[in-house]
Motif scaffolding. Sequence first.
Motif, PDB file in Angstrom:
ATOM      1  N   TYR A  95       0.824  -1.212   0.000  1.00 28.00           N
ATOM      2  CA  TYR A  95       0.000   0.000   0.000  1.00 28.00           C
ATOM      3  C   TYR A  95       0.859   1.262   0.000  1.00 28.00           C
TER       4      TYR A  95
ATOM      5  N   LYS B 138     -14.348  -9.286  -4.238  1.00 29.86           N
ATOM      6  CA  LYS B 138     -13.083  -9.473  -4.944  1.00 29.86           C
ATOM      7  C   LYS B 138     -13.055 -10.819  -5.676  1.00 29.86           C
TER       8      LYS B 138
ATOM      9  N   HIS C 187     -13.026  -4.457  -8.042  1.00 29.16           N
ATOM     10  CA  HIS C 187     -12.156  -3.655  -7.192  1.00 29.16           C
ATOM     11  C   HIS C 187     -13.039  -3.095  -6.075  1.00 29.16           C
TER      12      HIS C 187
ATOM     13  N   ASP D   2      -8.940  -2.512  -2.095  1.00 32.37           N
ATOM     14  CA  ASP D   2      -8.024  -1.913  -3.064  1.00 32.37           C
ATOM     15  C   ASP D   2      -7.695  -0.471  -2.703  1.00 32.37           C
TER      16      ASP D   2
ATOM     17  N   ALA E  56      -4.129   3.206  -0.664  1.00 30.98           N
ATOM     18  CA  ALA E  56      -4.447   2.347  -1.821  1.00 30.98           C
ATOM     19  C   ALA E  56      -3.334   1.369  -2.118  1.00 30.98           C
ATOM     20  N   LYS E  57      -3.739   0.231  -2.669  1.00 31.52           N
ATOM     21  CA  LYS E  57      -2.754  -0.715  -3.159  1.00 31.52           C
ATOM     22  C   LYS E  57      -2.018  -0.104  -4.342  1.00 31.52           C
TER      23      LYS E  57
ATOM     24  N   SER F 193      -0.713  -1.651  -6.775  1.00 33.27           N
ATOM     25  CA  SER F 193      -1.169  -2.314  -7.993  1.00 33.27           C
ATOM     26  C   SER F 193      -2.468  -1.712  -8.507  1.00 33.27           C
ATOM     27  N   PHE F 194      -3.310  -1.252  -7.584  1.00 37.79           N
ATOM     28  CA  PHE F 194      -4.577  -0.623  -7.979  1.00 37.79           C
ATOM     29  C   PHE F 194      -4.322   0.756  -8.580  1.00 37.79           C
TER      30      PHE F 194
END
Length: 497
Positions: free
Chosen positions: A123, A228, A233, A255, A276-277, A279-280
């Motif tokens: 994150y 999920k 998301h 996410d 937030a992640k 990756s997101f």
Amino acid sequence: MTQPREENKPQEFSSYAPTQATVSDDAYGQFLKTFPEYRLTSTLDTLRQSDFTRLDTTGETYADYMGGAIYPESLVRIHTEFLNRNVFGNTHSVSNSSTLSLECANEARAAVLSFFRASPEEYTVVFTANASGALKIVGESYPFVDDSSYVLSADSHNSVNGIRKFATHGGARVSYIPPTATGGFETEIAENILRENRSPSAPCLFALTGQSNVTNTKNPLSIVEYAKSLGYHVLLDAAALAATSSISLSETPVDAMAVSFYKMFGFPTGVGALIAKKSFLKQLKRPWFAGGTVDVVQVFGTIVTLSEVLHEQFEDGTINYLSLPSITAGLRFLSGYMPFLPLRTFLRHESTGKPSLRILSATPSRRLKSVGEQSDTGSIISLLFLSPTGEILPNSFVEYAAAKNNISLRTGCMCNPGGAAAMRLNFQNEKCRLYEGATLKEYEATVGHQVGVVRISLGLASNFQDVWHVVRFAELIATRKSYAALWNQYVNDSSTD
């Protein structure tokens, strides 16, 4: 970064008694007999006397913590001293003053991740002006396309409702999860709607309200895993939930999550965060760029190279670098007292006799008995006040009368029309009378009464005395003579406006 003083840590406190003569010792004693577990939170009474002295000196009963928490005096003092001892500069430079600002910002990011138990490898933290700003980042940047879905609860803040504009603009369908009579949603119904609206070929977003800011309902975080598994998301609106409840992103790996720090510990206003992640965030496509978000911009031309630092791509312009050190101190402060909050602010209504008010919001399903337990609802009561003849009183009168009695509360829909509609079932039907461009006054004239509810919300510095004053206020309205006097004042003052 300076360390908070010892006074920011929980202290031992052997006893507590109401501090004003207007509070009945007999009433407090009886309360303790009924709820002996309240004594377990006496450390918060010590905190009230040391860090929130202005509440008693001004005589104000503050019952609007969901609107904004009251800041501890030591937090402001510590922050002011820290600013007075150092020189800070814009983080978009490499000077000594700018380097110090950047170090404080990074320290604040680390503190946020630690507080919400989020892995710094997974994150990151984007600082925003508030939770609404955090939600807007996701809404405007999410890759909605034809066949995408945006699913949300009807009992959501308008900042969550607003994302539907971005969704429909991108061609996505918007689906609401209907509320129960006390807000929130039934898990089985929510799962059905998520399943019916999933798409195997297009990105889909599910916005989950952790706790309603008006109905007091907490939605089950267990639904995150189900959403999920369907390919959604998940965006968690935790603006209300984070104020009194512990959140672990390691246990509930959404996410993205939006928070406002002033709702948690009162100071500073104007700073929120999107946790937030990474990756997101990499999947989001912002519709514009600004100072601070880019490394290279071609003028004339179209070439834009975004900042290599991921969170900087979403922080428009200069972050609020002078306030960020107080985020670190505020989270440290709150960490010491958070376990006491659910037990201290536990609200359960028991109706007796002829009602002078009607409680509409959700109440806990079980009684808390120990420090650290989490309630299945928040610390809010949403209600309607009734006249001695049983008629619903205008919210404007209640707010006026409360102010006359030095009580801070809030009335209206609290930027959550779906939640208010859920509790006032007739209001749900009345919403059909809305037309494009209607103002609130025009709408109220159409339905024949003021809309919304009265909201009383408790927080870190709330005590028995505050609740006692609210109860006595309700008794004033329930008594014909005092009600008539307040009503006459209200009518007279309204006619002179």
